[in-house]
Write a protein that holds these residues in place. Structure first.
Motif, short mmCIF file in Angstrom:
data_model
loop_
_atom_site.label_atom_id
_atom_site.label_comp_id
_atom_site.label_asym_id
_atom_site.label_seq_id
_atom_site.Cartn_x
_atom_site.Cartn_y
_atom_site.Cartn_z
N UNK A 25 0.63 -1.14 -0.07
CA UNK A 25 0.18 0.18 0.02
C UNK A 25 0.80 1.34 -0.08
N UNK A 26 1.98 1.20 0.90
CA UNK A 26 3.02 2.36 0.68
C UNK A 26 3.39 2.60 -0.57
N UNK A 27 3.74 1.50 -1.52
CA UNK A 27 4.18 1.73 -2.74
C UNK A 27 3.29 2.28 -3.63
N UNK A 28 1.92 1.61 -3.50
CA UNK A 28 0.97 2.20 -4.40
C UNK A 28 0.48 3.53 -4.20
N UNK A 29 0.62 4.01 -2.80
CA UNK A 29 0.33 5.44 -2.50
C UNK A 29 1.30 6.28 -3.13
N UNK A 30 2.31 6.09 -3.17
CA UNK A 30 3.41 6.58 -3.68
C UNK A 30 3.23 6.76 -5.15
N UNK A 31 3.16 5.60 -5.86
CA UNK A 31 2.76 5.68 -7.31
C UNK A 31 1.65 6.54 -7.53
N UNK A 32 0.69 6.56 -6.88
CA UNK A 32 -0.77 7.35 -7.09
C UNK A 32 -0.19 8.91 -6.90
N UNK A 33 0.58 9.26 -6.01
CA UNK A 33 0.84 10.63 -6.07
C UNK A 33 2.03 11.36 -6.95
N UNK A 34 2.89 10.11 -7.55
CA UNK A 34 3.80 10.47 -8.61
C UNK A 34 2.93 10.85 -9.95
N UNK A 35 2.18 9.78 -10.03
CA UNK A 35 1.25 10.09 -11.44
C UNK A 35 0.47 11.51 -11.42
N UNK A 36 0.05 11.82 -10.00
CA UNK A 36 -0.70 13.01 -10.13
C UNK A 36 0.23 14.13 -10.42
N UNK A 37 1.47 13.99 -9.93
CA UNK A 37 2.54 15.22 -10.18
C UNK A 37 3.30 15.25 -11.40
N UNK A 38 3.18 14.19 -12.20
CA UNK A 38 3.86 13.94 -13.31
C UNK A 38 4.14 15.00 -14.34
N UNK A 39 2.93 15.51 -14.69
CA UNK A 39 3.12 16.61 -15.45
C UNK A 39 3.78 17.74 -15.03
N UNK A 40 3.83 18.10 -13.82
CA UNK A 40 4.43 19.04 -13.20
C UNK A 40 5.83 19.07 -12.97
N UNK A 41 6.50 17.81 -13.09
CA UNK A 41 7.77 17.56 -13.02
C UNK A 41 8.74 18.16 -14.21
N UNK A 42 9.92 18.54 -14.04
CA UNK A 42 10.79 19.00 -15.17
C UNK A 42 11.01 18.27 -16.32
N UNK A 43 11.25 18.47 -17.44
CA UNK A 43 11.55 17.78 -18.55
C UNK A 43 12.59 16.69 -18.24
N UNK A 44 13.68 17.19 -17.69
CA UNK A 44 14.92 16.38 -17.14
C UNK A 44 14.95 16.18 -15.88
N UNK A 45 15.17 14.99 -15.23
CA UNK A 45 14.98 14.81 -13.89
C UNK A 45 16.33 13.97 -13.23
N UNK A 46 16.76 14.25 -12.19
CA UNK A 46 17.69 13.51 -11.55
C UNK A 46 17.31 12.38 -11.42
#
Length: 249
Positions: A25-46
């Motif tokens: 559930x921890x992994x799934x919750x973090x996945x859900x959050x990451x998908x939510x903010x995916x578009x707002x992340x920069x085009x190049x990521x560390x």
């Protein structure tokens, strides 16, 4: 009750799987959050951080580059759950086990499931924290969670087995099942059912207790055996913590 069977004894394992479920559930919750903010992340990521937590490698934003820590965590969580499910088949009983030995075996099984579940949960939390830090503050990702993970896992394992060993003994006694004199003496030689402690045995390495798998373990009742355990503690816990602290300065 003196005619305990494996079917009777193995009932009640369900709660032990809560740690595995929570890790997922921890992994799934973090996945859900990451998908939510995916578009707002920069085009190049560390994608990698060097000493001091500073990024030293970057990649174009893709599902793999953004979610790599979580994909790794998901793989580990699934793998540990599969191993935990296979444990009852791996810890084989004697051909004609006594009722006391059946409870001892069940304690080992429950301890292993709990230890793997605790490890899975800790790994999920640490990798989720790395992912969240990389998304929110990629210029500095602390290495402390990874360093603490080693110490925490080494703590979770003996605690899980100790609690399971106490459960096995307490439950057997409550059912009127008591060890023979030989079984009682055998129990006294093992801490939490897995760590050999016999000052009268000069051997440093001894075979694992029957029912705990194939291989050798360290006799911590022996002075040289204790020295080996201290060295392992320094190498696996203290050393990484010191190096991590120096690297963070």
């Amino acid at each position: 009750m003196t005619g305990a069977t494996e079917t009777d004894i193995k009932r009640g394992r369900g709660p032990l799987w809560l740690l595995h479920l929570t890790a997922g559930l921890v992994v799934l919750a973090c996945f859900a959050y990451g998908i939510r903010i995916f578009e707002s992340l920069p085009d190049v990521v560390a994608t990698h951080w060097g000493p001091g937590g500073r990024p030293d490698a970057w990649s174009p934003k893709t599902f793999g580059s953004v979610f790599f820590p979580l994909l790794t965590a998901a793989g580990v969580v699934v793998l540990l759950a599969i191993v935990a499910a296979a444990v009852p088949k791996m810890v084989l009983p004697d051909k004609e086990p006594s009722p006391w030995e059946l409870y001892h075996r069940e304690g080992l099984i429950r301890g292993t499931i709990a230890a793997l579940g605790g490890t899975s949960f800790l790994i999920a939390v640490v990798f989720a924290s790395f992912a969240l830090a990389g998304w929110s503050d990629p210029d500095h990702v602390s290495s402390w969670p990874a360093l603490l993970l080693i110490a925490l896992v080494l703590g979770v394992i003996p605690v899980s087995y100790a609690m399971a060993s106490r459960w096995a003994r307490r439950t057997a006694l409550a059912e009127g099942i008591r060890p023979t004199a030989a079984e009682e003496e055998q129990d006294k030689l093992w801490i939490a059912g897995i760590l050999y402690n016999n000052p009268d045995d000069p051997h440093i390495l001894v075979p694992k207790r029957p029912g705990t798998g194939i291989g050798m373990t360290v006799n911590v009742g022996n002075r040289k055996g204790r020295a080996i355990m201290v060295i392992l503690l320094i190498v696996l816990v203290i050393g990484p913590l010191v190096l991590g602290t120096i690297a963070s300065l």
